[in-house]
Motif scaffolding. Structure first.
Motif, PDB file in Angstrom:
ATOM      1  N   THR A 171       8.700  12.313  14.065  1.00 30.06           N
ATOM      2  CA  THR A 171       9.389  13.587  13.866  1.00 30.06           C
ATOM      3  C   THR A 171      10.286  13.465  12.641  1.00 30.06           C
ATOM      4  O   THR A 171      10.772  12.386  12.298  1.00 30.06           O
ATOM      5  N   PHE A 172      10.465  14.575  11.989  1.00 26.26           N
ATOM      6  CA  PHE A 172      11.340  14.670  10.823  1.00 26.26           C
ATOM      7  C   PHE A 172      12.127  15.946  11.007  1.00 26.26           C
ATOM      8  O   PHE A 172      11.557  16.991  11.316  1.00 26.26           O
ATOM      9  N   TYR A 173      13.444  15.867  10.846  1.00 24.21           N
ATOM     10  CA  TYR A 173      14.224  17.099  10.979  1.00 24.21           C
ATOM     11  C   TYR A 173      15.323  17.159   9.930  1.00 24.21           C
ATOM     12  O   TYR A 173      15.814  16.150   9.460  1.00 24.21           O
ATOM     13  N   THR A 174      15.661  18.394   9.574  1.00 28.87           N
ATOM     14  CA  THR A 174      16.766  18.678   8.671  1.00 28.87           C
ATOM     15  C   THR A 174      17.618  19.746   9.335  1.00 28.87           C
ATOM     16  O   THR A 174      17.187  20.886   9.487  1.00 28.87           O
ATOM     17  N   ILE A 175      18.821  19.322   9.745  1.00 27.30           N
ATOM     18  CA  ILE A 175      19.717  20.228  10.455  1.00 27.30           C
ATOM     19  C   ILE A 175      21.137  19.987   9.969  1.00 27.30           C
ATOM     20  O   ILE A 175      21.626  18.856  10.033  1.00 27.30           O
ATOM     21  N   PRO A 176      21.808  21.014   9.428  1.00 25.30           N
ATOM     22  CA  PRO A 176      23.192  20.825   8.982  1.00 25.30           C
ATOM     23  C   PRO A 176      24.112  20.600  10.179  1.00 25.30           C
ATOM     24  O   PRO A 176      23.839  21.113  11.267  1.00 25.30           O
ATOM     25  N   PRO A 177      25.189  19.839  10.002  1.00 29.46           N
ATOM     26  CA  PRO A 177      26.126  19.599  11.107  1.00 29.46           C
ATOM     27  C   PRO A 177      26.632  20.919  11.698  1.00 29.46           C
ATOM     28  O   PRO A 177      27.066  21.803  10.974  1.00 29.46           O
TER      29      PRO A 177
END
Length: 172
Positions: free
Chosen positions: A152-158
């Motif tokens: 899995t790869f994810y990009t999520i801002p805090p």
């Protein structure tokens, strides 16, 4: 008796003399003329100083733009080269990770699946995920056959939401 003027009054040493009172000012009288102040033309700035000043402003603007782009780029999509990844795309520049391990992948990018850089193919995408959901998610398991390797790869801002990409290795 003599016609002499009486001597001035003697003031004791402990008393200070009283300063004289200035004469009253006539409001109708013209004001005394002020002394002329010499005036000189303004100093000319050197063209070199102007150029250096303009260059300094440009350099500061560029540094601020790069710094803001670097810090906020991931949050606003400026630096995220995987934001538009969809099923069927391939990703490159992902680090090797062991099962259960997480690593940052700041250089991840979408590439042609025929490229030698292609390391994973996108087999699923899940949007509107929080960081906690993405870290604990097993939703990508549905895209892999029993016992098949997936990542899995994810990009999520805090504090925000983002996307999770479900990946399969392109090379066995």
């Amino acid at each position: 008796m003599t016609d002499q003027a009486p001597p001035p009054p003697v003031t004791p040493a402990s008393q200070e003399p009283v300063p004289p009172v200035p004469p009253p000012v006539d409001p109708a009288a013209p004001a005394p003329a002020a002394a002329p102040v010499p005036v000189s033309p303004p100093a000319k700035k050197s063209p070199v100083k102007k150029i250096v000043g303009v260059l300094a402003v440009i350099v500061v603007a560029v540094v601020v733009k790069v710094a803001v782009g670097t810090v906020l780029g991931g949050v606003f999509g400026g630096e995220d080269k995987t934001a538009e990844a969809k099923v069927g795309d391939c990703l490159a520049a992902l680090p090797e990770v062991a099962e259960g391990e997480e690593k940052e992948a700041p250089n991840a990018k979408v590439v042609e699946c025929t490229s030698t850089e292609a390391a994973y193919s996108v087999v699923g995408r899940i949007d509107d995920q929080t960081e906690a959901q993405a870290a604990a998610s097993t939703e990508c398991a549905q895209y892999a056959a029993e016992g098949e390797e997936y990542a899995t790869f994810y990009t999520i801002p805090p504090g925000g939401s983002g996307y999770v990409l479900c990946l399969k290795p392109t090379k066995p």
